[in-house]
Design an enzyme around this catalytic site. Structure first.
Site, PDB file in Angstrom:
ATOM      1  N   LYS A 111      25.244 -28.968 -20.282  1.00 18.72           N
ATOM      2  CA  LYS A 111      26.408 -29.758 -19.871  1.00 18.72           C
ATOM      3  C   LYS A 111      26.024 -31.211 -19.673  1.00 18.72           C
ATOM      4  O   LYS A 111      26.760 -32.125 -20.051  1.00 18.72           O
ATOM      5  CB  LYS A 111      27.001 -29.215 -18.560  1.00 18.72           C
ATOM      6  CG  LYS A 111      27.581 -27.828 -18.665  1.00 18.72           C
ATOM      7  CD  LYS A 111      28.915 -27.844 -19.383  1.00 18.72           C
ATOM      8  CE  LYS A 111      29.623 -26.540 -19.281  1.00 18.72           C
ATOM      9  NZ  LYS A 111      29.695 -25.698 -20.411  1.00 18.72           N
ATOM     10  N   LYS A 194      29.201 -15.005 -36.196  1.00 21.71           N
ATOM     11  CA  LYS A 194      30.168 -14.113 -35.578  1.00 21.71           C
ATOM     12  C   LYS A 194      31.502 -14.796 -35.330  1.00 21.71           C
ATOM     13  O   LYS A 194      31.613 -16.023 -35.381  1.00 21.71           O
ATOM     14  CB  LYS A 194      29.600 -13.533 -34.286  1.00 21.71           C
ATOM     15  CG  LYS A 194      29.341 -14.515 -33.187  1.00 21.71           C
ATOM     16  CD  LYS A 194      28.886 -13.747 -31.953  1.00 21.71           C
ATOM     17  CE  LYS A 194      28.898 -14.678 -30.756  1.00 21.71           C
ATOM     18  NZ  LYS A 194      28.500 -14.014 -29.528  1.00 21.71           N
ATOM     19  N   LYS A 197      36.058 -18.700 -31.321  1.00 17.81           N
ATOM     20  CA  LYS A 197      37.163 -19.646 -31.458  1.00 17.81           C
ATOM     21  C   LYS A 197      36.683 -21.069 -31.672  1.00 17.81           C
ATOM     22  O   LYS A 197      37.421 -21.918 -32.140  1.00 17.81           O
ATOM     23  CB  LYS A 197      38.107 -19.559 -30.274  1.00 17.81           C
ATOM     24  CG  LYS A 197      37.493 -19.883 -28.931  1.00 17.81           C
ATOM     25  CD  LYS A 197      38.594 -19.891 -27.875  1.00 17.81           C
ATOM     26  CE  LYS A 197      38.070 -20.273 -26.510  1.00 17.81           C
ATOM     27  NZ  LYS A 197      37.099 -19.382 -25.946  1.00 17.81           N
TER      28      LYS A 197
END
Ligand code: TRP
Length: 331
Positions: A111, A194, A197
């Site tokens: 982050k 895989k 989204k």
């Protein structure tokens, strides 16, 4: 009957990868364990959603998980922010969580790298809130994916440390829930990797996708130039389409297309048409259920109230005992 806790991030709609990965296992897990499933809306505040978005997102995941088979009569399903006890345990755990160890967590470091403009204390202490989520129910097991392994390690550290500081064996040290062979990896439509989204538009098929959308996405799925007499090994994009076919179609259908492939007579257009229709057949009842539940606020209110009541029963007992252990005393 083990106590199992899992948090669900209120972000985005569920896709087939989520369904055949985590959710199917949750549905099985709730039959054999005392499961607590909650929507981690406190955690989601690290990204500063607007008030409308926050509620929308929570409702969407609640509805989709219920549609996919989480059963409020079998598991305790609740919203994290309906459990204020978790905040108290979070505060208490933070007193014994060290800046250095929190800063060293890979998800925190990531982050810092990716969004330097919003490194808040909630992100830093994300692992202590997660630990509180789990140990508030004195859980033995946590189903975690690869990306959450370090967070599980932190939970174990905080639980162990509490026990050591207060010379008690109060908190069980949670371990990973092992799905065994059951974990199926569902590929996306972009030919590699895989379903996810964040992998780009069209890669994932959502449970709430309408038939036209599904047909369109499958039509655009990556393929190759076809099998040749020399090479019968399927390329990754084709292997992926067959993997999807296996989860939504009948074995006969799979065999049929496999035979065509092996005879080099396959037409990918036909394969895709069949795959799209079988996905639609599979998702239609789920989509209908999602629509029905979304419109039924009375039912949703009942579900989360019942979940909150059950979760608070367990949480308030823990908090009461923890306060005693720590030394808060009544005058
Ligand atoms: N961090 C988890 C995720 O991103 C969600 C979560 C929050 C969680 N609290 C938890 C998972 C406790 C397991 C246990 O998916």
């Amino acid at each position: 009957m083990e106590i199992v806790v899992s948090g669900i991030r209120p972000t985005g709609n569920l896709h087939l990868g989520n369904y055949f990965g985590a959710i199917k296992n949750f549905v099985k897990m709730q039959e054999e364990n005392n499961c607590y499933f909650f929507i981690a809306d406190y955690h989601s505040l690290t990204t500063h959603p607007t008030p409308d978005n926050l509620h929308e997102n929570v409702k969407q995941v609640l509805v989709e998980y219920l549609a996919a088979g989480l059963n409020p009569e079998k598991a305790t399903i609740y919203i994290q922010s309906d459990l204020p006890e978790v905040c108290e345990l979070y505060l208490l755990l933070n007193m014994n969580a060290y800046l250095g160890e929190l800063e060293r967590c890979t998800s925190f470091k990531e982050k810092v790298r990716k969004q330097p403009e919003n490194i808040n204390a909630g992100l830093l202490t994300y692992p202590t809130l997660m630990a509180a989520d789990v140990i508030i129910h004195k859980a033995a097991k946590v189903p975690v994916g690869k990306d959450q392994e370090q967070n599980l390690e932190m939970m174990r550290t905080f639980a162990r440390r509490f026990n050591r500081i207060y010379k008690t064996e109060y908190f069980p040290i949670p371990t990973a829930y092992n799905f065994g062979e059951a974990l199926v990896k569902i590929p996306g439509l972009d030919g590699s990797g895989k379903m996810g989204k964040s992998e780009g538009e069209g890669n994932a098929i959502f449970l709430s996708d309408k038939p036209e959308v599904i047909r369109n996405k499958v039509k655009k799925a990556v393929t190759d130039s076809g099998p040749t007499k020399m090479n019968h090994n399927k390329s990754e994009p084709i292997e992926n389409l067959f993997t999807l076919l296996k989860v939504v179609s009948t074995p006969d259908t799979v065999t049929h297309f496999n035979d065509l492939y092996n005879k080099c007579e396959i037409r990918y257009g036909d394969l895709k048409k069949q795959l799209a229709e079988d996905i639609i057949n599979f998702t239609t009842p789920l989509r209908d259920k999602i629509t029905e539940l979304s419109a039924n606020n009375d039912y949703l209110r009942k579900v989360v109230k019942q979940g909150a009541d059950k979760a608070r029963e367990s949480a308030s007992k823990t908090i009461k005992e923890v306060r005693e252990i720590i030394g808060f005393k009544k005058f």
